[in-house]
Design a protein around this motif. Structure first.
Motif, short mmCIF file in Angstrom:
data_model
loop_
_atom_site.label_atom_id
_atom_site.label_comp_id
_atom_site.label_asym_id
_atom_site.label_seq_id
_atom_site.Cartn_x
_atom_site.Cartn_y
_atom_site.Cartn_z
N VAL A 1 0.82 -1.21 0.00
CA VAL A 1 0.00 0.00 0.00
C VAL A 1 0.86 1.26 0.00
O VAL A 1 0.54 2.24 -0.63
N ASP A 2 1.94 1.21 0.73
CA ASP A 2 2.91 2.30 0.72
C ASP A 2 4.28 1.69 1.02
O ASP A 2 4.41 0.48 1.07
N VAL B 1 -7.04 2.04 -2.75
CA VAL B 1 -6.92 2.34 -1.32
C VAL B 1 -7.44 3.75 -1.06
O VAL B 1 -7.20 4.66 -1.85
N CYS B 2 -8.18 3.88 0.03
CA CYS B 2 -8.66 5.19 0.45
C CYS B 2 -7.54 5.88 1.21
O CYS B 2 -7.02 5.35 2.20
N THR B 3 -7.18 7.05 0.76
CA THR B 3 -6.09 7.80 1.40
C THR B 3 -6.53 8.43 2.72
O THR B 3 -5.69 8.90 3.48
N ALA B 4 -7.83 8.42 3.01
CA ALA B 4 -8.33 8.98 4.27
C ALA B 4 -8.42 7.91 5.36
O ALA B 4 -7.89 8.10 6.45
N GLY C 1 -7.83 4.33 4.76
CA GLY C 1 -6.99 3.17 4.52
C GLY C 1 -7.69 1.94 4.00
O GLY C 1 -7.07 0.90 3.80
N ARG D 1 -5.26 5.18 -5.85
CA ARG D 1 -5.42 5.89 -4.58
C ARG D 1 -6.52 6.93 -4.76
O ARG D 1 -6.60 7.58 -5.80
N GLY D 2 -7.33 7.08 -3.73
CA GLY D 2 -8.41 8.06 -3.77
C GLY D 2 -9.12 8.11 -2.44
O GLY D 2 -8.66 7.53 -1.47
N VAL D 3 -10.24 8.79 -2.40
CA VAL D 3 -11.04 8.90 -1.17
C VAL D 3 -12.34 8.13 -1.39
O VAL D 3 -13.06 8.41 -2.35
N CYS D 4 -12.62 7.18 -0.50
CA CYS D 4 -13.81 6.35 -0.64
C CYS D 4 -15.10 7.18 -0.40
O CYS D 4 -15.05 8.27 0.14
N CYS E 1 -15.77 8.32 3.23
CA CYS E 1 -14.94 9.45 3.69
C CYS E 1 -15.30 10.75 2.99
O CYS E 1 -15.00 11.84 3.50
#
Length: 139
Positions: free
Chosen positions: A73-74, A92-95, A97, A130-133, A136
């Motif tokens: 993931v990172d 993966v949600c960057t807010a 996880g 990567r993004g925000v679900c 979130c």
């Protein structure tokens, strides 16, 4: 994944069938995308005392044998899932996880190719979106 399938997978990979290995595979089958520490905690709940190092060694052995798949993931965090042999990627949600599977647009492996002239015979292409679900994003 049933106990018999786990045993066959371990033997087929030339690995000894041990309670920590069987339990680790069972945990990952039930709860894909867990980090190593969460897997270790769940294995300990089921078996009692198992060292964190033993779990890391088991995860490395199972990943190397193609039983598990590591999703990086990172630079510091990996999560684990059964290596089902399908061709999928992750988002993966960057807010928060949250990590989810994303089907590949092409079902053949690899689904992406590097520029010609690299000299590599590419077998796998891994993509991490990567993004925000949606959860979130909600106010």
């Amino acid at each position: 994944m049933e106990s018999k399938q786990i045993t066959e997978a371990l033997r087929g990979a030339g690995l000894r069938v041990t309670a920590p290995r069987v339990t680790t595979i069972g945990v990952v089958a039930e709860q894909p995308h867990l980090q190593a520490d969460a897997i270790a905690a769940e294995v300990r709940k089921r078996l009692g005392s198992v060292s964190t190092q033993a779990i890391y060694d088991i995860l490395n052995a199972l990943t190397g044998a193609g039983i598990l798949r590591r999703a990086a993931v990172d630079g510091r965090t990996s999560r684990f899932e059964l290596d089902s042999g399908d061709n999928h990627h992750h988002i993966v949600c960057t807010a928060c996880g949250r990590l989810e599977d994303i089907p590949c647009f092409e079902q053949a492996t690899p689904c992406m190719h590097p520029p010609k002239g690299t000299g590599f015979d590419v077998k796998i292409a891994e993509v991490l979106f990567r993004g925000v679900c949606a959860d979130c994003q909600s106010p």
